[in-house]
Scaffold this motif. Sequence first.
Motif, short mmCIF file in Angstrom:
data_model
loop_
_atom_site.label_atom_id
_atom_site.label_comp_id
_atom_site.label_asym_id
_atom_site.label_seq_id
_atom_site.Cartn_x
_atom_site.Cartn_y
_atom_site.Cartn_z
N UNK A 16 -27.36 21.36 -0.53
CA UNK A 16 -26.70 21.38 0.77
C UNK A 16 -27.10 22.59 1.61
N UNK A 17 -28.00 23.40 1.10
CA UNK A 17 -28.42 24.60 1.82
C UNK A 17 -29.83 24.46 2.38
N UNK A 18 -30.07 25.06 3.53
CA UNK A 18 -31.36 24.96 4.20
C UNK A 18 -32.50 25.50 3.36
N UNK A 19 -32.22 26.56 2.62
CA UNK A 19 -33.29 27.22 1.88
C UNK A 19 -33.88 26.35 0.77
N UNK A 20 -33.20 25.27 0.42
CA UNK A 20 -33.70 24.37 -0.62
C UNK A 20 -34.83 23.49 -0.13
N UNK A 21 -35.06 23.46 1.17
CA UNK A 21 -36.01 22.51 1.76
C UNK A 21 -37.23 23.22 2.33
N UNK A 22 -38.39 22.67 2.00
CA UNK A 22 -39.65 23.30 2.36
C UNK A 22 -40.27 22.75 3.62
N UNK A 50 -37.74 19.98 -3.28
CA UNK A 50 -37.81 19.53 -4.67
C UNK A 50 -36.49 19.02 -5.24
N UNK A 51 -35.37 19.56 -4.73
CA UNK A 51 -34.07 19.19 -5.30
C UNK A 51 -33.07 19.00 -4.17
N UNK A 88 -43.75 11.11 -1.23
CA UNK A 88 -42.37 11.00 -0.77
C UNK A 88 -41.40 10.75 -1.91
N UNK A 89 -41.79 9.91 -2.84
CA UNK A 89 -40.84 9.47 -3.86
C UNK A 89 -40.45 10.61 -4.81
N UNK A 90 -41.16 11.73 -4.77
CA UNK A 90 -40.82 12.83 -5.66
C UNK A 90 -39.96 13.89 -4.97
N UNK A 94 -27.61 14.64 1.99
CA UNK A 94 -28.81 14.78 1.18
C UNK A 94 -28.88 13.66 0.16
N UNK A 95 -30.09 13.36 -0.28
CA UNK A 95 -30.29 12.29 -1.25
C UNK A 95 -31.38 12.72 -2.22
N UNK A 96 -31.17 12.43 -3.49
CA UNK A 96 -32.15 12.77 -4.51
C UNK A 96 -33.39 11.87 -4.39
N UNK A 97 -34.44 12.24 -5.13
CA UNK A 97 -35.67 11.49 -5.02
C UNK A 97 -35.48 10.02 -5.41
#
Length: 121
Positions: A103-109, A99-100, A28-30, A49-52
């Motif tokens: 604000x876009x959906x495609x950034x999330x796995x 990973x990063x 989680x922390x990464x 959104x929030x960074x690691x």
Amino acid sequence: VQLQAFGGGLVQAGGSLRLSCAVSGRTFRSDAMSWFRQAPGKEREFVAAISWSGKTTYYADSVKGRSTISRDNAKNTMYLQMNSLKPEDTAVYYCAAGPVARTTETAYLYWGQGTQVTVSS
């Protein structure tokens, strides 16, 4: 990998809710984490959104100043505190990991199943 969002419910306008997203099966922390929402008949939209590390956060203009995203890496959990709720905040809220922070959906796995938030007027 499992993301479980919970904490939604029915609240009157002006009220508050805290959503939680528990993550298992990943480090989680990464991961950067985020919240999106989808209202009936509308496309899913970015909320926060929030960074690691938790040091960087992003908010949609529609919730900025009323919501706070945070995370507890020791508990593998992310939160969204929502205050001064409005009827237009009514939606299914989804948490996501990637990973990063973007604000876009495609950034999330990875995505959770969603939790319903209903704000009555």
